[in-house]
Scaffold this active site. Sequence first.
Site, PDB file in Angstrom:
ATOM      1  N   GLN A  91      -9.067   1.071  27.866  1.00 35.01           N
ATOM      2  CA  GLN A  91      -8.414   1.194  26.552  1.00 35.01           C
ATOM      3  C   GLN A  91      -7.624  -0.080  26.257  1.00 35.01           C
ATOM      4  O   GLN A  91      -7.088  -0.235  25.173  1.00 35.01           O
ATOM      5  CB  GLN A  91      -7.454   2.387  26.561  1.00 35.01           C
ATOM      6  CG  GLN A  91      -8.155   3.714  26.800  1.00 35.01           C
ATOM      7  CD  GLN A  91      -7.149   4.802  27.130  1.00 35.01           C
ATOM      8  OE1 GLN A  91      -6.607   5.435  26.227  1.00 35.01           O
ATOM      9  NE2 GLN A  91      -6.883   5.025  28.396  1.00 35.01           N
ATOM     10  N   VAL A 142      -6.644  -3.949  25.519  1.00 38.23           N
ATOM     11  CA  VAL A 142      -7.241  -5.014  24.701  1.00 38.23           C
ATOM     12  C   VAL A 142      -7.063  -6.378  25.381  1.00 38.23           C
ATOM     13  O   VAL A 142      -7.512  -7.387  24.865  1.00 38.23           O
ATOM     14  CB  VAL A 142      -6.657  -5.010  23.262  1.00 38.23           C
ATOM     15  CG1 VAL A 142      -7.002  -3.703  22.558  1.00 38.23           C
ATOM     16  CG2 VAL A 142      -5.143  -5.239  23.256  1.00 38.23           C
ATOM     17  N   ASP A 143      -6.409  -6.382  26.550  1.00 36.04           N
ATOM     18  CA  ASP A 143      -6.293  -7.646  27.282  1.00 36.04           C
ATOM     19  C   ASP A 143      -7.603  -7.932  28.028  1.00 36.04           C
ATOM     20  O   ASP A 143      -8.505  -7.093  28.078  1.00 36.04           O
ATOM     21  CB  ASP A 143      -5.080  -7.613  28.235  1.00 36.04           C
ATOM     22  CG  ASP A 143      -5.224  -6.579  29.352  1.00 36.04           C
ATOM     23  OD1 ASP A 143      -6.266  -6.592  30.044  1.00 36.04           O
ATOM     24  OD2 ASP A 143      -4.303  -5.765  29.546  1.00 36.04           O
ATOM     25  N   HIS A 146     -10.942  -0.027  22.705  1.00 39.86           N
ATOM     26  CA  HIS A 146     -10.007  -0.235  21.586  1.00 39.86           C
ATOM     27  C   HIS A 146      -9.975  -1.681  21.101  1.00 39.86           C
ATOM     28  O   HIS A 146      -9.007  -2.099  20.482  1.00 39.86           O
ATOM     29  CB  HIS A 146      -8.598   0.228  22.003  1.00 39.86           C
ATOM     30  CG  HIS A 146      -8.518   1.711  22.237  1.00 39.86           C
ATOM     31  ND1 HIS A 146      -7.503   2.303  22.935  1.00 39.86           N
ATOM     32  CD2 HIS A 146      -9.351   2.712  21.856  1.00 39.86           C
ATOM     33  CE1 HIS A 146      -7.709   3.617  22.985  1.00 39.86           C
ATOM     34  NE2 HIS A 146      -8.832   3.884  22.348  1.00 39.86           N
TER      35      HIS A 146
END
Length: 231
Positions: A88, A90-91, A106
């Site tokens: 989940q 976003v890095d 995400h």
Amino acid sequence: MKKKTIVVLTGAGMSAESGVSTFRDSGGLWEQYRVEDVATPEGWYRDPLLVTNFYNGLRRQLVTKEPCEGHRLLATLEQDYNVRIITQNVDDLHERAGSTSVLHLHGELFKVTSSRNPNDPSQIRTLPYDAPDVKIGDKAADGSQLRPFIVWFGEPVPNIEPAIELCGDADIFLVIGTSLNVYPAAGLLRYAPMGCPIYLIDPADVHCPMSVTHIRKGASEGMKEFISLLS
Ligand code: APR
């Protein structure tokens, strides 16, 4: 012998030891910003400058972070297992640690896209690490304002179908550092095959609909314990 498949669902707690804020812990990102302002299409239409600056700030922070031991241990598991990560986050810390199979549910912080057609692959591009900022007036290929390639609340999650398929391949299911508050990601555990052992690494109590082996530790120490349980 055929390698077993470990499907791993990760959340913000996976990157907490890298210094990336979680969302719902005390001091987490959603205590500092309103979700409605920075993580919804309505927020974007209301104030694209605020949203653009918010994600510029997150990108600048991410450049300074490194994968933690937990990310690295997950990557080394690939020597003995097929490891399929569904994140989940976003890095890009799983990728930077060396994991080769990472499905982002995400979105990805360093990607930007068209605000007209955000999921059109031809519109998505990756920002360079040394120039992570977007300005109002920067355009996608279709001429619309560039927006973050982030799945905001209220938007469809295009990668949920491939994620569900991956879950069905699991011999072992591992969940790390997610409060399991956000759907559809939180529902993925239900797609683990019957009888598949499920492990959860999280220092806190997590309401989980399935029976799991809870390793009550942070991601790095928890990964060490998980690996010792595998052998
Ligand atoms: N190691 C492992 N887990 C940790 C650690 C740690 N060092 N520190 C905190 N945690 C756990 C917390 O106990 C909590 O259960 O990580 C979890 C973080 O939960 P959330 O902040 O709710 O993050 P997450 O579940 O990833 O959020 C899901 O919500 O806001 C959206 O899109 C955003 O992807 C995000 C989604």
